[in-house]
Design an enzyme around this catalytic site. Structure first.
Site, mmCIF file in Angstrom:
data_model
loop_
_atom_site.group_PDB
_atom_site.id
_atom_site.type_symbol
_atom_site.label_atom_id
_atom_site.label_comp_id
_atom_site.label_asym_id
_atom_site.label_seq_id
_atom_site.Cartn_x
_atom_site.Cartn_y
_atom_site.Cartn_z
ATOM 1 N N TRP A 1 0.782 -1.202 -0.006
ATOM 2 C CA TRP A 1 0.013 0.025 -0.028
ATOM 3 C C TRP A 1 0.864 1.268 -0.070
ATOM 4 O O TRP A 1 0.130 2.378 0.045
ATOM 5 C CB TRP A 1 -0.878 -0.084 1.127
ATOM 6 C CG TRP A 1 -0.211 -0.260 2.142
ATOM 7 C CD1 TRP A 1 -0.481 -1.523 3.203
ATOM 8 C CD2 TRP A 1 0.649 0.483 3.286
ATOM 9 N NE1 TRP A 1 0.247 -1.716 4.194
ATOM 10 C CE2 TRP A 1 0.968 -0.422 4.215
ATOM 11 C CE3 TRP A 1 1.203 1.498 3.238
ATOM 12 C CZ2 TRP A 1 1.982 0.025 5.394
ATOM 13 C CZ3 TRP A 1 2.282 1.908 4.117
ATOM 14 C CH2 TRP A 1 2.573 1.096 5.055
ATOM 15 N N ASN B 1 3.332 -9.226 13.277
ATOM 16 C CA ASN B 1 2.132 -9.205 12.280
ATOM 17 C C ASN B 1 2.629 -10.184 11.315
ATOM 18 O O ASN B 1 3.396 -10.282 10.414
ATOM 19 C CB ASN B 1 2.126 -7.889 11.621
ATOM 20 C CG ASN B 1 1.164 -7.988 10.307
ATOM 21 O OD1 ASN B 1 0.055 -8.035 10.585
ATOM 22 N ND2 ASN B 1 1.676 -8.086 8.923
ATOM 23 N N GLU B 2 1.785 -11.260 11.533
ATOM 24 C CA GLU B 2 1.680 -12.515 10.492
ATOM 25 C C GLU B 2 2.921 -13.288 10.318
ATOM 26 O O GLU B 2 3.005 -14.278 9.179
ATOM 27 C CB GLU B 2 1.211 -11.818 9.052
ATOM 28 C CG GLU B 2 -0.150 -11.120 9.099
ATOM 29 C CD GLU B 2 -0.510 -10.907 7.529
ATOM 30 O OE1 GLU B 2 -1.706 -10.540 7.660
ATOM 31 O OE2 GLU B 2 0.290 -10.703 6.673
ATOM 32 N N GLU C 1 -7.888 -8.298 10.854
ATOM 33 C CA GLU C 1 -7.494 -7.904 9.635
ATOM 34 C C GLU C 1 -8.460 -8.245 8.560
ATOM 35 O O GLU C 1 -8.649 -9.592 8.569
ATOM 36 C CB GLU C 1 -6.217 -8.178 9.508
ATOM 37 C CG GLU C 1 -5.083 -6.976 9.449
ATOM 38 C CD GLU C 1 -3.977 -7.414 8.513
ATOM 39 O OE1 GLU C 1 -4.000 -7.512 7.531
ATOM 40 O OE2 GLU C 1 -2.974 -7.016 9.284
#
Length: 937
Positions: A246, A522-523, A619
């Site tokens: 992004w 995160n992830e 998310e």
């Protein structure tokens, strides 16, 4: 009384017993005042040169504090242009310019006109040379006389990232972590006269590459589509600065947070952590002052804490301090208070109550030098726990399946967390803490009924101001530690740096009532288990490094410093179940445990039946394009306004991104490639599709509280860092997309929410996020055909719901009996004490296939009557139509405001909306400025 007044230093502080006259004079000086007891006032400020004569006059009026002579902690503010001049030079000396602190190389180069707007056109790539060069920041300041204090420390709150530091030509230290505060002893190196600080930065790209050769850790690079750089995981630096799906790559260097020199004799309070617990009729407040001084020295003094509570009462405690500082120059002192619950009001998340904050002052007075150091914090009292209990124990559970719950209980109540994910507010970290931007985004989140934001693990630990505003607005924070979508090295140098980072940031943030939970990364658990980066052949090695970092290193630090908050090792994860499975679960996406992230663009995202069950959706999201107005701030080249242009392709970092948008749009909406306004409509339709997809998924999660104990929906993502396709609901610059307006509705505290099944039966849920039940409710279901504003039939049902619940109503709608290409359904609710709740809809057929939708006649009238509201001036607008209108989108060229609703489904002849602006505008001018668009096949 001793008053330290030095024109060549950055601060003046005065300790007095103030009278009202003295307070008035201090205010006239522009000073900051902090009352730390009934008879002590601290006055601080940058009061120099032109104010000196006035200061000396006024200070003669101040009375002597009975404690005796006191001394000031003297600070040279290295951010102040009055104190220091910063210059910047690249490696070969071909580029020279003035610098800023706080600041960064990209923002300084833009100010100097050496590079253009980094977010314009293709400048993210065109200016990449900056990150490959090496830069040196040099600061020069003058001291008439070096203060004769025991300690002289250079404090750098944020250094981005790898640097070597000298003072007057002597090396004093180095840095390798953007998220660490560095403190260097520079007393031997200072001199009277001109002093020089030199910070020599290495290229982050080159350092990352060099480290990767020693400690390679997957993945090597971001996808080529990102136009980014490689090996971000080798540096303790904002991971998104090397590019993300992004955002662009701007691997900056600079002093991105404040820098200063502290002079003192004994010790200061660097931070204060607090721990609150409720025991029967009292609150126990445990206060820990984190003292800092020179290494291995003894410190003597008196530590006090006072808190102002309800009823104009002040509670104080104190004790004498005799302590040896550790090798790192730090140590901790604990104070304890017992406070009656009768003088404390509870802090609540947004939408569930108020957010009272209490002034806590912790003061250290040294025994020898009589120095005073005061730390002021605003704290809140609330209980919060993450509940992970066996679902088989839930009362009446016959649908939630096996597993564990995962929800937040606040002040004893289970709260469904509504909210979004926060990425950095600016791709340049020194600009991300801009107060105006932070305020705009957080107020927009509050307006959309959000109670939680997840600070995502690829960004930064946000500014103090950010967390203070979250405290004030009631926005809970799910705080990731800053590791994202990568494996990470576990060499000694890396782990030692991480230890300091975690300790400092937990201590800094821990006192905020808004902090709800810590997450290790995160992830990264799902990435390792799912073989995202072809790591399966080295799974054991990567798992060992994973456990070294998140379990053996981070976990004990967090749980030692903040035992009252839950630490989950990853997000998403199965929570306790992941821990039971050795921290890498066989299926980290198991819907029976923990939190999930879900993205699937190959199915119809408008269809609620595709979404998986989950205990907590942390998310999920879908892309759209920013408006033409926002896009025009990056390019005004008309040839760029095409999905297939080089510009548009360059800005789309999601692999297959436009294809996914096309697929979702063309399932439901009709858009000809030959349309002369194709690109404008493409943007508009992408926002419709995003809003409808997120509405479907979010309401599915809210509904699932009833049968799967789903207790959270944080969509991806709230904000943007540039003008490009992304998952955000707010465009770069602050303009709301259609999704954010929809979020105001699908997050409404009370909502009637239908779910159309694959059988064309319709289930209806009554969602109630309040502490009181919905009683006396009437649900009205209106059937419309597409050519008329008059319902063809209406049905009414009684409906009630318990507090904090999702209730599936015993109403059965059978659409398979209807001519579904000709009709749609509107759902509305009236109930006792429910002043306003949004209408909801079921559209049985894709809009491109409906029969009877007509071109409307639309008239917009702005009333001459305006109202003053806290946000500014509110204008009343009436919209008159003659037929059903889909997704009416209002825009105005008047800057500085927004409509209260937008993207409207209009089924009444007259609809009223409001426009709020901070500045006054003539109603007639506002009316002329309003443009609109709507969907029509």
């Amino acid at each position: 009384m001793v008053v330290a007044i030095r024109a060549d230093l950055a601060q003046v502080c005065v300790y007095v017993r103030p009278t009202q006259v003295e307070r008035k004079y201090a205010l006239r000086l522009g000073a900051n005042q902090s009352v730390i007891s009934t008879d002590l006032l601290v006055i601080t400020g940058n009061l120099f040169t032109s104010n000196m004569a006035v200061m000396k006059t006024y200070f003669t009026l101040f009375t002597l504090w009975t404690f005796g002579n006191v001394a000031c902690i003297t600070v040279i503010d290295l951010s102040s242009k009055a104190n220091v001049t910063w210059s910047i030079e690249n490696k070969n000396g071909s580029v020279k310019l003035f610098g800023s602190v706080p600041g960064g190389i990209y923002s300084d180069l833009m100010k100097a006109g050496i590079i253009g707007d980094i977010l314009s056109g293709f400048n993210d790539v065109a200016s990449r040379w900056v990150a490959y060069d090496s830069w040196t920041y040099t600061g020069q300041f003058t001291i008439k006389e070096v203060p004769a204090t025991y300690v002289a420390h250079l404090v750098l709150e944020g250094v981005d990232t790898v640097s070597f530091i000298e003072v007057n030509g002597s090396p004093v230290g180095s840095t390798n972590n953007m998220f660490v505060r560095y403190v260097f002893d520079i007393k031997p190196h200072l001199k009277a006269g001109v002093n020089e600080i030199k910070v020599s930065f290495a290229s982050p790209i080159e350092v990352a590459r060099s480290r990767s050769k020693k400690y390679f850790t997957a993945p090597a690079c971001v996808p080529e589509l990102y136009h980014g750089e490689c090996h971000a995981n080798q540096l303790r630096k904002m991971q998104a600065s090397f590019a993300w799906d992004w955002g662009p790559a701007f691997p900056s260097v600079g002093l991105w947070r404040p820098a200063y020199i502290e002079f003192y004799d004994t010790a200061i309070i660097r931070s204060v952590t607090i721990h609150t617990s409720k025991v029967n009729a009292h609150w126990l407040l445990r206060i820990i002052a984190h003292l800092e001084s020179a290494k291995r020295r003894q410190v003597y003094g008196y530590l006090t804490a006072s808190i102002n509570v309800d009823g104009n009462q002040t509670i104080k405690v104190g004790e004498y301090v005799e302590i040896d500082m550790r090798e790192d120059g730090a140590n901790e002192i604990e104070l304890n208070m017992t406070i009656s619950k009768n003088v404390i009001s509870l802090w609540w998340p947004n939408g569930f109550g108020k957010q009272p904050l209490y002034d806590l002052h912790v003061i250290f007075v040294s025994n020898k030098s009589k120095e005073i150091y005061d730390v002021h914090q605003k704290i809140g009292f609330r209980t919060l726990e993450v509940v992970e209990e066996d679902t088989s124990l839930l009362p009446g559970n016959n649908t939630a399946g096996p597993g564990l719950t995962f929800y937040f209980k606040v002040n004893g109540y289970p709260i469904f967390m509504k909210g979004s994910n926060w990425i950095p507010a600016n791709i340049l970290p020194e600009l991300g803490g801009d107060k105006k931007t932070v305020d705009s985004l957080l107020l927009s989140a509050r307006e959309a009924h959000m109670a939680m934001l997840r600070v995502w693990g690829g960004g930064v630990y946000e500014s103090d101001y950010f967390y203070q505003r979250c405290d004030q607005l009631g926005i809970l924070i799910w705080q990731d530690f800053l590791f994202a979508c990568s494996m990470y090295p576990a060499d000694t140098e890396f782990l030692n740096s991480v230890k300091v980072e975690i300790e400092q940031n937990v201590i800094r943030l821990q006192h905020h009532p808004s902090i709800a939970i810590w997450a290790g990364n995160n992830e990264n658990e799902v990435a390792l288990r799912g073989n995202w980066y072809a790591t399966s052949s080295e799974f054991i090695t990567y798992k060992e490094d994973y456990i070294k970092l998140y379990v053996n290193t981070i976990k004990p630090i967090v749980e030692g410093l903040d035992p009252g908050r839950r630490y989950v090792v990853s997000s998403p994860s199965n929570g306790k179940e992941s821990e039971q499975e050795g921290y890498i679960a066989q299926n980290p996406y198991d819907p029976s445990y923990g939190d999930t992230h879900y993205y699937n663009y190959f199915l119809d995202n408008w269809n609620q039946n595709i979404y998986p069950k989950t205990r907590f959706a942390s998310e999920y999201g879908f892309q759209s394009l920013p408006s033409l107005l926002t896009m025009s701030t990056a390019t005004k080249n008309e040839s760029d306004y095409n999905v297939h242009s080089q510009y548009s392709v360059h800005r789309q970092h999601c692999p297959g991104g436009y294809g996914y948008i096309d697929y979702q749009m063309t399932r439901h909406l009709q858009l000809s490639t030959n349309d002369p306004k194709h690109f404008e409509k493409y943007i508009y339709y992408s926002q419709i599709s995003q809003a409808m997809s997120m509405k479907a998924e979010t309401e599915f999660y809210r509904q699932s509280q009833a049968d799967w104990y789903t207790m959270g929906a944080l969509y991806w993502q709230l904000n943007d860092v540039w003008q490009a396709p992304s998952w955000s609901s707010i465009e770069y610059g602050g303009k709301w997309k259609m999704l954010h307006y929809f979020a105001k509705s699908f997050f409404a505290p009370v909502l009637i929410s239908p779910r159309r099944l694959l059988t064309n039966d319709v289930e209806i849920y009554l969602l109630n996020d309040r502490f009181v039940p919905v009683t006396g409710g009437i649900v009205t279901i209106d059937y419309f055909n597409w050519s008329s504003l008059t319902p063809i039939k209406s049905i009414m049902f009684a409906a009630n719901a318990d507090p904090l619940s999702s209730k599936k109503l015993s109403i059965n709608i059978q659409l398979w009996k209807e001519k579904i290409d000709e009709i749609f359904l509107r759902f509305s609710l009236t109930a006792d004490g429910v002043t306003r709740t949004p209408c909801n809809y079921v559209f049985p057929k894709p809009f491109k296939s409906v029969v009877g939708l007509k071109k409307p006649s639309i008239q917009i009238k702005v009333s001459n009557t305006t109202e003053s509201v806290p946000e500014g001036i509110r204008y009343n607008i009436d919209i008159t139509v003659d037929t059903v209108v889909l997704f009416l989108w209002l825009e105005t060229t008047v800057p500085g405001g927004h409509f209260d609703v937008n993207g409207l489904i209009i089924t009444n002849n007259i609809v009223s909306v409001h426009y709020v602006n901070q500045k006054q505008v003539l109603p007639h001018d506002l009316e002329k400025s309003i443009a609109y668009k709507y969907y029509l096949n």
